[in-house]
Design an enzyme around this catalytic site. Sequence first.
Site, PDB file in Angstrom:
ATOM      1  CG  ASP A 231      -2.306   0.645   0.857  1.00 30.65           C
ATOM      2  OD1 ASP A 231      -2.284   1.814   0.418  1.00 30.65           O
ATOM      3  OD2 ASP A 231      -3.353   0.011   1.029  1.00 30.65           O
ATOM      4  CG  HIS A 255      -0.907   0.949  -3.572  1.00 27.76           C
ATOM      5  ND1 HIS A 255      -2.167   0.641  -3.117  1.00 27.76           N
ATOM      6  CD2 HIS A 255      -0.509  -0.138  -4.285  1.00 27.76           C
ATOM      7  CE1 HIS A 255      -2.519  -0.575  -3.531  1.00 27.76           C
ATOM      8  NE2 HIS A 255      -1.518  -1.060  -4.230  1.00 27.76           N
TER       9      HIS A 255
END
Length: 440
Positions: A231, A255
């Site tokens: 993430d 991410h």
Amino acid sequence: MLITNPALLGILASLVPLALGAPNQPIQARSRKCVIPSSYASSHGTADDSPAVASAFAQCAENSVIVFQEGVDYNIFHPIKATNLSNVEIRVLGNLHLPQDITAVQNIVKSGQSTWFTFQGPRVDWTGADDIKNGWINSYGQAWWDANPANSSSFPNRPHLMSYKTSQASIKNFRSRKPIAWNVKLQGDDITVSHAIVDATSTGGFPFNTDGFDVEGTNISITDSVMFNGDDAIAVNTPSHNIVFARNTIGYQSHGMSIGSLGKDPTDFANITNLRFEDVTVIDALYAARFKSWSGGRGLVKNVVWKNIRTFNVTFPIFVTQSYSDQSASRSGTIDPFSSVMMEDFTWSDFSGTINTYHPGDGSCVTDPCWYNVGLPNLKHTEAIVLECNTESSCKNFRTEGIRLHPQSKDSPSVICMKATAELNPKLGFECKNGTFVPH
């Protein structure tokens, strides 16, 4: 391609000799020391050291040093909450272990204790071991990731690892191995983080929601760190001002360096200014530089720079969406589709590297179409830049320069651009339309 663990360890080892910088000088001497005893060895790893840890934080809550002993293991089978700290150094020279019993942890979270370590107060420093073999928090997240049901992104009752709210403080050599999910929620003012390591690489299931640092505050820097996760490496939330993220390496299925998400609740006015992301290497990630806000949001994000970013096998190197969606979240209430979190004075400078053309995306996709492809027309996965402005007035003074991003297929790089008007963005650096990226 994915970075293997030996490669990761090589990166980690290379960071150890780097200078840590001068610590903040305490207003008052830390004259008391609490050395935490451990029953780990004598119980063959079965005893719970949480009571001894809680006792140390109670006894040494002010003007103190709390020590996890060098090379010593500790079982932290129950959450630790210390919210009355003042001028305390938490010295983590040993290794901490969370429970490996998933059901037991879920029951604790269901009881209302959602965060495993909660620290709060002024001048709370975290000092990890110089020896890279020590100073780790072992959360045993691999079993959780593997247990996640097929086509699900939300295994129930996962704990947040740490909430850290402080001021005039430093965090050095923070190390997290296989976090179950979220790592550090960092809040406060005048905080320096350096030489942190987050290792959420997986040998099986996808490590959902393993954010590195979720930041909210002012005058916060994160430098010289490594985060391999599933993430955001950093997510800047509102309100935040004067944030620096520099000289870091991030990757695995990261991410990236994110702002938001913002505007999910249209009554929560976003207020973020002066962010700088610089000298960062991004490896095998879904995103490198990302802004995400929901349509219908309100507020302003201003003066943001990403500079000197190196990408290796990244699906979306530069990505802006003002119509964000989350496959595991829903919204309620009336949403004005023409309202946006306004973006102003954004710069993307000196990006170089490769775009993931052959195997785009990551393991977080559990929907069809994938959540990260929703709303993107005719994706070729040669896109160097994706700009999705919600309205023709919601993006102002965007600037790109020195963009040298190349698809692995050796096709020409392309761009998706929506509503970043030339009138409001005279230095955008290319024509805002879908097609081949042709810098001016």
